[in-house]
Design a protein around this motif. Sequence first.
Motif, PDB file in Angstrom:
ATOM      1  N   ASN A  77       0.835  -1.191   0.000  1.00 43.16           N
ATOM      2  CA  ASN A  77       0.000   0.000   0.000  1.00 43.16           C
ATOM      3  C   ASN A  77       0.878   1.251   0.000  1.00 43.16           C
ATOM      4  O   ASN A  77       0.954   1.982   0.994  1.00 43.16           O
ATOM      5  CB  ASN A  77      -0.907   0.011   1.240  1.00 43.16           C
ATOM      6  N   PRO A  78       1.566   1.509  -1.101  1.00 44.99           N
ATOM      7  CA  PRO A  78       2.452   2.672  -1.156  1.00 44.99           C
ATOM      8  C   PRO A  78       1.660   3.976  -1.049  1.00 44.99           C
ATOM      9  O   PRO A  78       0.522   4.071  -1.504  1.00 44.99           O
ATOM     10  CB  PRO A  78       3.114   2.540  -2.535  1.00 44.99           C
ATOM     11  N   GLY A  79       2.280   4.947  -0.424  1.00 44.43           N
ATOM     12  CA  GLY A  79       1.631   6.250  -0.304  1.00 44.43           C
ATOM     13  C   GLY A  79       1.236   6.583   1.111  1.00 44.43           C
ATOM     14  O   GLY A  79       1.274   7.748   1.524  1.00 44.43           O
ATOM     15  N   TYR A  80       0.837   5.591   1.870  1.00 48.33           N
ATOM     16  CA  TYR A  80       0.449   5.841   3.258  1.00 48.33           C
ATOM     17  C   TYR A  80       1.685   6.138   4.107  1.00 48.33           C
ATOM     18  O   TYR A  80       2.765   5.609   3.864  1.00 48.33           O
ATOM     19  CB  TYR A  80      -0.299   4.643   3.845  1.00 48.33           C
ATOM     20  N   ILE A  81       1.511   6.986   5.111  1.00 48.24           N
ATOM     21  CA  ILE A  81       2.604   7.322   6.020  1.00 48.24           C
ATOM     22  C   ILE A  81       2.478   6.495   7.296  1.00 48.24           C
ATOM     23  O   ILE A  81       1.504   5.762   7.485  1.00 48.24           O
ATOM     24  CB  ILE A  81       2.614   8.831   6.336  1.00 48.24           C
ATOM     25  N   GLU A  82       3.465   6.617   8.177  1.00 46.97           N
ATOM     26  CA  GLU A  82       3.518   5.781   9.381  1.00 46.97           C
ATOM     27  C   GLU A  82       2.271   5.908  10.253  1.00 46.97           C
ATOM     28  O   GLU A  82       1.834   4.940  10.875  1.00 46.97           O
ATOM     29  CB  GLU A  82       4.763   6.140  10.200  1.00 46.97           C
ATOM     30  N   SER A  83       1.684   7.103  10.313  1.00 44.10           N
ATOM     31  CA  SER A  83       0.537   7.329  11.207  1.00 44.10           C
ATOM     32  C   SER A  83      -0.774   6.786  10.664  1.00 44.10           C
ATOM     33  O   SER A  83      -1.793   6.793  11.368  1.00 44.10           O
ATOM     34  CB  SER A  83       0.372   8.824  11.483  1.00 44.10           C
ATOM     35  N   SER A  84      -0.778   6.314   9.419  1.00 40.45           N
ATOM     36  CA  SER A  84      -2.040   5.931   8.778  1.00 40.45           C
ATOM     37  C   SER A  84      -2.761   4.794   9.505  1.00 40.45           C
ATOM     38  O   SER A  84      -3.981   4.833   9.675  1.00 40.45           O
ATOM     39  CB  SER A  84      -1.800   5.540   7.316  1.00 40.45           C
ATOM     40  N   LYS A  85      -2.003   3.794   9.937  1.00 31.96           N
ATOM     41  CA  LYS A  85      -2.639   2.660  10.620  1.00 31.96           C
ATOM     42  C   LYS A  85      -3.290   3.098  11.925  1.00 31.96           C
ATOM     43  O   LYS A  85      -4.452   2.761  12.204  1.00 31.96           O
ATOM     44  CB  LYS A  85      -1.616   1.553  10.904  1.00 31.96           C
ATOM     45  N   GLN A  86      -2.566   3.880  12.722  1.00 29.62           N
ATOM     46  CA  GLN A  86      -3.109   4.322  13.999  1.00 29.62           C
ATOM     47  C   GLN A  86      -4.298   5.245  13.811  1.00 29.62           C
ATOM     48  O   GLN A  86      -5.265   5.198  14.579  1.00 29.62           O
ATOM     49  CB  GLN A  86      -2.024   5.031  14.831  1.00 29.62           C
ATOM     50  N   GLN A  87      -4.253   6.076  12.763  1.00 30.71           N
ATOM     51  CA  GLN A  87      -5.379   6.969  12.479  1.00 30.71           C
ATOM     52  C   GLN A  87      -6.617   6.167  12.094  1.00 30.71           C
ATOM     53  O   GLN A  87      -7.726   6.484  12.508  1.00 30.71           O
ATOM     54  CB  GLN A  87      -5.031   7.953  11.364  1.00 30.71           C
TER      55      GLN A  87
END
Length: 212
Positions: A77-87
Amino acid sequence: MTLPIENNKKSKNTRILILAVFSGLLFVSVFFFALYGDFFTSKSEYDTIVIENPKIIEMFNTEIINEINDHTKSDFNPGYIESSKQQTIYFLSTIKSIESFARYGVTSKRPRNNIELKITFNNGKIVNEVYTGTSSSGYMEPSLLLKVFMENGKATKVLTNGIEKNGSPDWIVNDLKTLIHSSISYDIGKNHDAYFLPNKTQQDFDKEWKDK
């Protein structure tokens, strides 16, 4: 004194005018029916979401895990940043219920009969008309409608309009995915920078051209 022939001519003209107006109204009615279908019909019994189906709870929670993984920074899933999962996890934990509905009713033959969501949050906030990218048509079997009650980001109770019983449980997986994915997409629209790098500004573009 009015001659009989003149009276007949006026009467004939009046009949022609009435016939023309009637024909015009008939044409307009047929045109709008063809364009908008059952414009004046009300919603049907299949728009009522009152049938509890506990077996969907686990299915829904499985898809929640899948969607969280799909909204997580990874090679897949390219494009997402590190905080995406927690958000994603945080956003789902703020939801009290998600309910799907057809704009004009699931048996309506009107075009653009979008399936949309009503999301109710724990703080009382309600958002309507969250587009799912799908639609319903009265020319086909009524669409499945769901109302999912959630706590801490997981489903605890699921109500339906009963359509799922007309087929295999596997057939509704995409409906569950759509419900969750569209809800998360709503949050992405509101909190883009929690999922992706900030959108570039004109200053960024100017610097790129300067440094090139």
